[in-house]
Design an enzyme around this catalytic site. Structure first.
Site, PDB file in Angstrom:
ATOM      1  N   GLY B  56     -38.684   5.041 -13.862  1.00 25.82           N
ATOM      2  CA  GLY B  56     -40.106   4.678 -13.310  1.00 25.82           C
ATOM      3  C   GLY B  56     -40.812   4.160 -14.686  1.00 25.82           C
ATOM      4  N   GLU B  57     -41.987   4.944 -14.708  1.00 21.83           N
ATOM      5  CA  GLU B  57     -42.988   4.966 -15.799  1.00 21.83           C
ATOM      6  C   GLU B  57     -43.554   3.550 -15.817  1.00 21.83           C
ATOM      7  OE1 GLU B  57     -42.036   8.341 -18.876  1.00 21.83           O
ATOM      8  OE2 GLU B  57     -40.310   7.138 -19.151  1.00 21.83           O
ATOM      9  N   HIS B  58     -43.890   3.298 -14.740  1.00 26.36           N
ATOM     10  CA  HIS B  58     -44.577   1.888 -14.760  1.00 26.36           C
ATOM     11  C   HIS B  58     -45.567   1.681 -13.599  1.00 26.36           C
ATOM     12  CE1 HIS B  58     -40.671   1.073 -12.614  1.00 26.36           C
ATOM     13  NE2 HIS B  58     -41.656   0.307 -11.880  1.00 26.36           N
ATOM     14  N   ALA B  59     -46.267   0.635 -13.499  1.00 27.25           N
ATOM     15  CA  ALA B  59     -46.940   0.394 -12.483  1.00 27.25           C
ATOM     16  C   ALA B  59     -46.838  -1.191 -11.833  1.00 27.25           C
ATOM     17  CB  ALA B  59     -48.737   0.462 -12.706  1.00 27.25           C
ATOM     18  N   ALA B 104     -46.236   5.141 -11.915  1.00 25.46           N
ATOM     19  CA  ALA B 104     -45.346   6.044 -11.182  1.00 25.46           C
ATOM     20  C   ALA B 104     -44.162   6.496 -12.040  1.00 25.46           C
ATOM     21  CB  ALA B 104     -44.871   5.543  -9.548  1.00 25.46           C
TER      22      ALA B 104
END
Lengths: 149, 149
Positions: B56-59, B104
């Protein structure tokens, strides 16, 4: 809209998906009207089935389905009233497109099997044919003993 | 269509699904605009992630997501630039709705974890914010050290 024409078992087809295999896992995308050859109206998933147990055993009048085995193994048999055909699903990198008007059964190969089904329509009980004789009548086929293979 | 207003972490919410528990397994249906509070444009699933690994580690600017852990356990952390909130997903009978504009991350708890994600849109790289500083700028928040909890 007219009802879809009855399909032969040869219309059920394995679809290979693109899998993005990365160092920290594998991602498989399924987009409506792309990998999934219809709009996505509903999905459902089935799990916790004892090894060897059978589910399904019905046909749909109009609903398309894409079956994907996310874990474990699941044998899918489709039947057009005249002929049957079986597929072993054992990888998240492929799906089985089952068009409407085919009788389908799923045999779960292991307790940890997870089957994902993508459909084009919301649930509609009127779309189901749950009685095999009624299915044969729908197909215009005389009652017979189901062939194997 | 105007871009959606930035969401707070309190907008991320667990949704309980109806599970049809039968003698030969459990079925959970997710219908567009019903259990899934948006049209379904795409799904994807992730598996084969080592225990403890993060994805994840993005919006997303506009894309809605529903995350469902079909097997294993997955910890989801959402972050609105000011506050973070974490959810442990460990059952196919619930999902986490992550509206757009939240950063997230997913922490996979075991190698056999299977995460299913349902989204309203096809893949569009322009919808992603992959850099945390760019995300904070998008949110209008000054750079800070991420809070825990």
């Amino acid at each position: 809209m007219p009802a879809p024409a009855p399909q032969r078992v040869t219309s059920a087809a394995i679809v290979k998906f693109r899998a993005f295999e990365e160092e920290n896992g594998t991602l498989v995308p399924l987009t409506a009207l792309k990998e999934i050859p219809f709009p996505i109206g509903r999905i459902f998933y089935v799990y916790g089935v004892a090894a060897g147990d059978i589910r399904g055993e019905h046909a749909h009048r109009e609903c398309h389905q894409m079956l994907v085995c996310l874990r474990g193994i699941c044998e899918i048999t489709v039947d057009d009233g005249t002929e049957t055909r079986s597929f072993a699903l054992d990888s998240p990198k492929q799906g089985l497109h089952v068009p409407p008007t085919l009788w389908a059964t799923q045999r779960y190969g292991s307790r940890d099997t997870v089957l994902l089904v993508v459909t084009d329509q919301p649930y509609n009980e009127a779309d189901y044919l749950r009685d095999y004789d009624a299915f044969l009548a729908f197909r215009g086929v005389a009652r017979r003993r189901a062939a194997n293979g």
